[in-house]
Scaffold this active site. Structure first.
Site, PDB file in Angstrom:
ATOM      1  N   PRO A   1      -4.144   0.841   4.068  1.00 26.46           N
ATOM      2  CA  PRO A   1      -4.048   0.442   2.666  1.00 26.46           C
ATOM      3  C   PRO A   1      -5.240   0.962   1.866  1.00 26.46           C
ATOM      4  O   PRO A   1      -6.347   1.084   2.393  1.00 26.46           O
ATOM      5  CB  PRO A   1      -4.055  -1.089   2.735  1.00 26.46           C
ATOM      6  CG  PRO A   1      -3.613  -1.420   4.117  1.00 26.46           C
ATOM      7  CD  PRO A   1      -4.119  -0.307   4.982  1.00 26.46           C
ATOM      8  N   GLU A   2      -5.004   1.258   0.599  1.00 25.22           N
ATOM      9  CA  GLU A   2      -6.067   1.740  -0.273  1.00 25.22           C
ATOM     10  C   GLU A   2      -6.524   0.615  -1.192  1.00 25.22           C
ATOM     11  O   GLU A   2      -6.032  -0.505  -1.120  1.00 25.22           O
ATOM     12  CB  GLU A   2      -5.579   2.979  -1.022  1.00 25.22           C
ATOM     13  CG  GLU A   2      -5.138   4.056  -0.033  1.00 25.22           C
ATOM     14  CD  GLU A   2      -4.696   5.365  -0.658  1.00 25.22           C
ATOM     15  OE1 GLU A   2      -5.125   5.681  -1.785  1.00 25.22           O
ATOM     16  OE2 GLU A   2      -3.926   6.099  -0.001  1.00 25.22           O
TER      17      GLU A   2
ATOM     18  N   ARG B   1      -5.645  15.075   6.548  1.00 21.97           N
ATOM     19  CA  ARG B   1      -4.656  14.154   5.989  1.00 21.97           C
ATOM     20  C   ARG B   1      -3.571  14.944   5.262  1.00 21.97           C
ATOM     21  O   ARG B   1      -3.841  16.013   4.710  1.00 21.97           O
ATOM     22  CB  ARG B   1      -5.316  13.172   4.997  1.00 21.97           C
ATOM     23  CG  ARG B   1      -6.441  12.333   5.579  1.00 21.97           C
ATOM     24  CD  ARG B   1      -5.956  11.289   6.572  1.00 21.97           C
ATOM     25  NE  ARG B   1      -5.023  10.354   5.947  1.00 21.97           N
ATOM     26  CZ  ARG B   1      -5.418   9.304   5.212  1.00 21.97           C
ATOM     27  NH1 ARG B   1      -6.709   9.082   4.988  1.00 21.97           N
ATOM     28  NH2 ARG B   1      -4.522   8.479   4.709  1.00 21.97           N
TER      29      ARG B   1
ATOM     30  N   LYS C   1     -12.387  -1.011   1.068  1.00 20.19           N
ATOM     31  CA  LYS C   1     -11.398  -1.546   1.996  1.00 20.19           C
ATOM     32  C   LYS C   1     -11.939  -2.719   2.805  1.00 20.19           C
ATOM     33  O   LYS C   1     -11.309  -3.156   3.768  1.00 20.19           O
ATOM     34  CB  LYS C   1     -10.902  -0.421   2.900  1.00 20.19           C
ATOM     35  CG  LYS C   1     -10.250   0.706   2.093  1.00 20.19           C
ATOM     36  CD  LYS C   1      -9.891   1.915   2.917  1.00 20.19           C
ATOM     37  CE  LYS C   1      -9.388   3.038   2.017  1.00 20.19           C
ATOM     38  NZ  LYS C   1      -9.011   4.242   2.779  1.00 20.19           N
TER      39      LYS C   1
END
EC number: 3.2.2.-
Length: 263
Positions: free
Chosen positions: A2-3, A253, A53
C-alpha cells in the site's frame, strides 16, 4: 505494498474506532512489548499518525507504538468480543468497550518514548510526508533541486522514501504521466515550468487519491474521483494524445507510460 493514501485511510479507520476511548485491554505478541500492556490499559489513543508507510499510534501517557506493515502486515477493526476468522498471526490488540483494533502479521513493531521518537532510525530517514497539509510545493521544489536529489532519475527518486514519504509505484507513474516526463528525467535537467508543475503534482495526486478514496470511475482525473491514467493500462490508448500506453521495468518495478507524450 500500500502507498501513502491507503496507509492514511487505514489510520483514519483505526482512529474512528478507538480514538479518545479508554483502552480496556491491551495485548502484544512480542515479549519485549509485554511490560507495556499494563501501562497502556486505561489510557487513550490520542491520534494515529502516518509517516509514509509507518503508523504511529500515540497514547495519552506519552508513549507511541511504531509499526510498519511492510509486505504482509494488516490492521483490522472489529466489534469488541468478535472472534475474526483468519489464518494470520496476531501481533497487537488494542481493545475499548465497543471496538477493538488488531494488527496481524507485521514484525516491525516498537514502543517509543517521546525522546526515542525523535531519534528513531526509520523516522529520521524518511522525508516529508506527501499527505502532510503543511508541506508546500515550494518545499518540494527545494528538495528536487537539493544536491542530494537533483541528479537522481525520477524512476528511482519517486520510490525513495527519503525524498518524499508515502509515494509508491502507482503514484510514481501517474505523477510522471501528468507532467509529461519519463522515468529517466532528472530535476537538474528540467526548466522552470516543468519544475513548478512537478512540485505541485507530487502533492496533488497523492492528496487527490487520498481524499477520493482511490476509487476508479469514469470521471476525469481532476473531477470528483481519482482514476488511473496509465497504471495497469498498458496496451490502451492514452487519453491525452491517443498513443499506446506501454509497460516496462524501471528500478525493479513495473513502469507504465505513454512514449508519445512523455518525452
Amino acid at each position: 505494498m500500500p502507498e501513502g493514501p491507503e496507509i492514511r485511510r487505514a489510520a483514519d479507520n483505526l482512529e474512528a474506532a478507538i480514538k479518545g476511548k479508554p483502552l480496556t485491554d491491551v495485548w502484544f505478541a512480542f515479549a519485549q512489548l509485554k511490560p507495556y500492556e499494563s501501562q497502556l490499559t486505561g489510557q487513550l489513543v490520542t491520534r494515529i499518525e502516518t509517516r509514509g508507510k509507518a503508523l504511529l499510534t500515540h497514547f495519552s501517557n506519552g508513549l507511541t507504538l511504531y509499526s510498519h506493515n511492510q509486505l504482509y502486515g494488516v490492521w483490522r477493526v472489529i466489534d469488541t468480543g468478535e472472534i475474526p476468522q483468519t489464518t494470520r498471526i496476531l501481533r497487537v490488540r488494542l481493545q475499548t468497550a465497543d471496538k477493538t483494533i488488531l494488527l496481524y502479521s507485521a514484525s516491525d513493531i516498537e514502543m517509543l518514548t517521546a525522546e526515542q521518537l525523535t531519534t528513531h532510525p526509520f523516522l529520521q530517514r524518511v522525508g516529508p510526508d506527501v499527505l502532510n497539509a503543511r508541506l508546500t510545493p515550494e518545499e518540494v521544489k527545494a528538495r528536487l533541486l537539493s544536491p542530494r536529489f537533483r541528479n537522481r532519475q525520477f524512476s528511482g527518486l519517486l520510490l525513495d522514501q527519503a525524498f518524499l514519504a508515502g509515494l509508491g509505484n502507482y503514484l510514481r507513474v501517474e505523477i510522471l504521466w501528468q507532467v509529461g516526463l519519463t522515468g529517466q528525467h532528472k530535476a537538474k535537467d528540467l526548466n522552470e515550468a516543468q519544475l513548478n508543475a512537478l512540485s505541485h503534482v507530487l502533492l496533488d495526486i497523492p492528496r487527490l487519491s487520498y481524499t477520493t478514496r482511490g476509487q476508479a470511475d469514469e470521471n476525469k482525473h481532476h473531477g470528483a474521483l481519482f482514476r488511473f491514467k496509465v497504471f495497469h493500462r498498458d496496451g490502451e490508448a492514452c487519453e491525452r494524445c491517443g498513443g499506446i500506453i506501454e509497460k516496462t521495468t524501471l528500478s525493479s518495478r513495473p513502469f507504465y507510460w505513454c512514449p508519445h507524450c512523455q518525452k
